[in-house]
Design a protein around this motif. Sequence first.
Motif, short mmCIF file in Angstrom:
data_model
loop_
_atom_site.label_atom_id
_atom_site.label_comp_id
_atom_site.label_asym_id
_atom_site.label_seq_id
_atom_site.Cartn_x
_atom_site.Cartn_y
_atom_site.Cartn_z
N VAL A 1 0.84 -1.19 0.00
CA VAL A 1 0.00 0.00 0.00
C VAL A 1 0.88 1.24 0.00
CG1 VAL A 1 -1.80 1.29 1.21
CG2 VAL A 1 -1.87 -1.21 1.16
N GLY A 2 0.77 2.02 -1.07
CA GLY A 2 1.52 3.26 -1.20
C GLY A 2 0.68 4.45 -0.75
N SER A 3 0.89 5.58 -1.40
CA SER A 3 0.13 6.79 -1.07
C SER A 3 0.30 7.79 -2.19
CB SER A 3 0.64 7.40 0.24
OG SER A 3 0.11 8.70 0.43
N ILE A 4 -0.70 8.63 -2.37
CA ILE A 4 -0.55 9.72 -3.34
C ILE A 4 0.65 10.59 -2.97
CG2 ILE A 4 -2.93 9.84 -4.16
CD1 ILE A 4 -3.40 12.07 -2.06
N TYR A 5 0.95 10.70 -1.65
CA TYR A 5 2.07 11.51 -1.22
C TYR A 5 3.41 10.82 -1.44
CZ TYR A 5 -0.96 15.10 0.85
OH TYR A 5 -1.87 16.11 1.05
N GLY A 6 3.38 9.59 -1.93
CA GLY A 6 4.59 8.95 -2.40
C GLY A 6 4.80 9.19 -3.89
N MET A 7 3.74 9.61 -4.57
CA MET A 7 3.80 9.90 -6.01
C MET A 7 4.01 11.38 -6.30
SD MET A 7 0.81 7.52 -7.62
CE MET A 7 1.23 8.14 -9.26
N VAL B 1 1.71 28.52 14.94
CA VAL B 1 2.89 27.75 14.53
C VAL B 1 2.58 27.06 13.20
CG1 VAL B 1 4.51 25.92 15.13
CG2 VAL B 1 3.52 27.34 16.92
N PRO B 2 3.31 27.34 12.14
CA PRO B 2 3.00 26.75 10.83
C PRO B 2 3.03 25.22 10.89
CG PRO B 2 4.64 28.49 10.61
CD PRO B 2 4.48 28.24 12.08
N PHE B 3 2.03 24.58 10.28
CA PHE B 3 2.04 23.13 10.11
C PHE B 3 2.53 22.81 8.71
CE2 PHE B 3 0.41 19.12 8.62
CZ PHE B 3 0.57 18.25 9.69
N VAL B 4 3.56 22.00 8.64
CA VAL B 4 4.09 21.56 7.35
C VAL B 4 3.94 20.05 7.28
CG1 VAL B 4 6.12 21.43 5.86
CG2 VAL B 4 5.74 23.46 7.29
N LYS B 5 3.21 19.56 6.27
CA LYS B 5 3.11 18.11 6.11
C LYS B 5 4.51 17.58 5.93
CE LYS B 5 0.72 14.27 5.55
NZ LYS B 5 -0.06 13.67 6.64
N PRO B 6 4.98 16.70 6.83
CA PRO B 6 6.40 16.35 6.86
C PRO B 6 6.88 15.55 5.66
CG PRO B 6 5.37 15.92 8.98
CD PRO B 6 4.26 16.19 8.01
N VAL B 7 8.18 15.58 5.47
CA VAL B 7 8.83 14.92 4.34
C VAL B 7 8.94 13.41 4.52
CG1 VAL B 7 11.14 15.26 5.34
CG2 VAL B 7 10.89 14.98 2.86
N ALA B 8 9.00 12.92 5.75
CA ALA B 8 9.33 11.52 6.01
C ALA B 8 8.35 10.56 5.37
CB ALA B 8 9.42 11.27 7.51
N TYR B 9 7.06 10.83 5.49
CA TYR B 9 6.04 9.95 4.94
C TYR B 9 6.17 9.87 3.41
CZ TYR B 9 1.37 7.97 4.13
OH TYR B 9 0.31 7.19 3.74
N SER B 10 6.35 11.02 2.78
CA SER B 10 6.50 11.05 1.32
C SER B 10 7.74 10.28 0.88
CB SER B 10 6.58 12.49 0.83
OG SER B 10 5.35 13.15 0.99
N ALA B 11 8.83 10.50 1.57
CA ALA B 11 10.08 9.83 1.20
C ALA B 11 9.94 8.31 1.36
CB ALA B 11 11.23 10.36 2.06
N ALA B 12 9.34 7.89 2.45
CA ALA B 12 9.19 6.45 2.70
C ALA B 12 8.25 5.81 1.70
CB ALA B 12 8.68 6.23 4.13
N LYS B 13 7.10 6.44 1.46
CA LYS B 13 6.12 5.86 0.55
C LYS B 13 6.64 5.84 -0.90
CE LYS B 13 2.61 4.56 3.07
NZ LYS B 13 2.17 3.15 3.14
N SER B 14 7.44 6.81 -1.27
CA SER B 14 7.97 6.80 -2.64
C SER B 14 8.88 5.60 -2.86
CB SER B 14 8.73 8.10 -2.93
OG SER B 14 9.92 8.18 -2.17
N GLY B 15 9.55 5.17 -1.81
CA GLY B 15 10.41 4.00 -1.93
C GLY B 15 9.65 2.71 -2.17
N ILE B 16 8.37 2.70 -1.81
CA ILE B 16 7.54 1.51 -2.00
C ILE B 16 7.45 1.13 -3.48
CG2 ILE B 16 5.16 0.61 -1.84
CD1 ILE B 16 6.54 0.76 0.86
N TYR B 17 7.41 2.13 -4.36
CA TYR B 17 7.17 1.86 -5.77
C TYR B 17 8.30 1.08 -6.41
CZ TYR B 17 3.29 4.87 -4.89
OH TYR B 17 2.14 5.38 -4.34
N ASN B 18 9.53 1.45 -6.12
CA ASN B 18 10.63 0.70 -6.72
C ASN B 18 10.92 -0.59 -5.98
OD1 ASN B 18 11.53 1.58 -9.22
ND2 ASN B 18 13.65 1.71 -8.53
#
Length: 275
Positions: free
Chosen positions: A154-160, A177-194
């Motif tokens: 199971v990937g995520s749109i945030y991996g694409m 305090v600004p909320f920034v959707k963090p990088v970690a989830y995107s980075a991890a999910k993008s690795g799922i595809y390869n």
Amino acid sequence: MNDQLFSVEEKIVVVTGGLGQIGAEFVQELHGRGAKVAVFARDVSEAKVKEVFEDIHGSDRLAFFSVDITKKPTIEEALDSLESLWGVPDALINNAGLDTQPSAPPEVSGPFEEFPVEIFREVVDVNLTGTFLMVQAVGSRMRRAGKGGSIVNVGSIYGMVSPVQDIYAYRGEETGVPFVKPVAYSAAKSGIYNLTRYCATYWGRHGIRVNTLTPSGVGRETQDAKFQANYTSRMPIGRMADASEYNGSVVFLISQASTYMTGANLIVDGGWTAW
């Protein structure tokens, strides 16, 4: 009529994160279609199991295993027990994951420049390393048994694609305090595809198919109304997903309906990545 093309009857299916919102839907659907479902989760207490699976928790086609997917020994121990009970899995659904919600405290949801490396490592460890360990362990057993099988990561749109940070801007307005959707989830999910593509080509001649399912956000009653409105305004289909709307994709991916499909990414995202 029993349509054998989409049948999962008597298949042995492992679902990680099977007590979560989407995972529980997978478990209910597969069980209802006659599969034997092994739920891998950290908390498999009797109280939790009864809470999530009130109607079916006593079924002899359901089994629960306490597993930390970041630790190989707990995975292998659970798979040994599963083999003794039912046999080698026919399918694996890698659904367990760790994400950062808009309600998260600033120390884990601040600017990229200040994002803590320990949080990055934790998210990658669960979402990518944990998926790797599950695929490695289950795929190895499938290969040794010579029975083939289907693995769904199971990937995520945030991996694409990158998160649309404007969706979360209201949190900064509320808290200062600004909320920034963090990088970690995107980075991890993008690795799922390869990882998926690698394993699909590596095991293809052994009858083991490996595909990715990419969902978008699921609506929850507990979500902030502003978040839901912002997210939905970006969604071509005009709403967030219901947790059950990914069930058909999983049935398709582990059934005879998809026997010539491997290394692919099935995107079920309400059109999010069509922009």
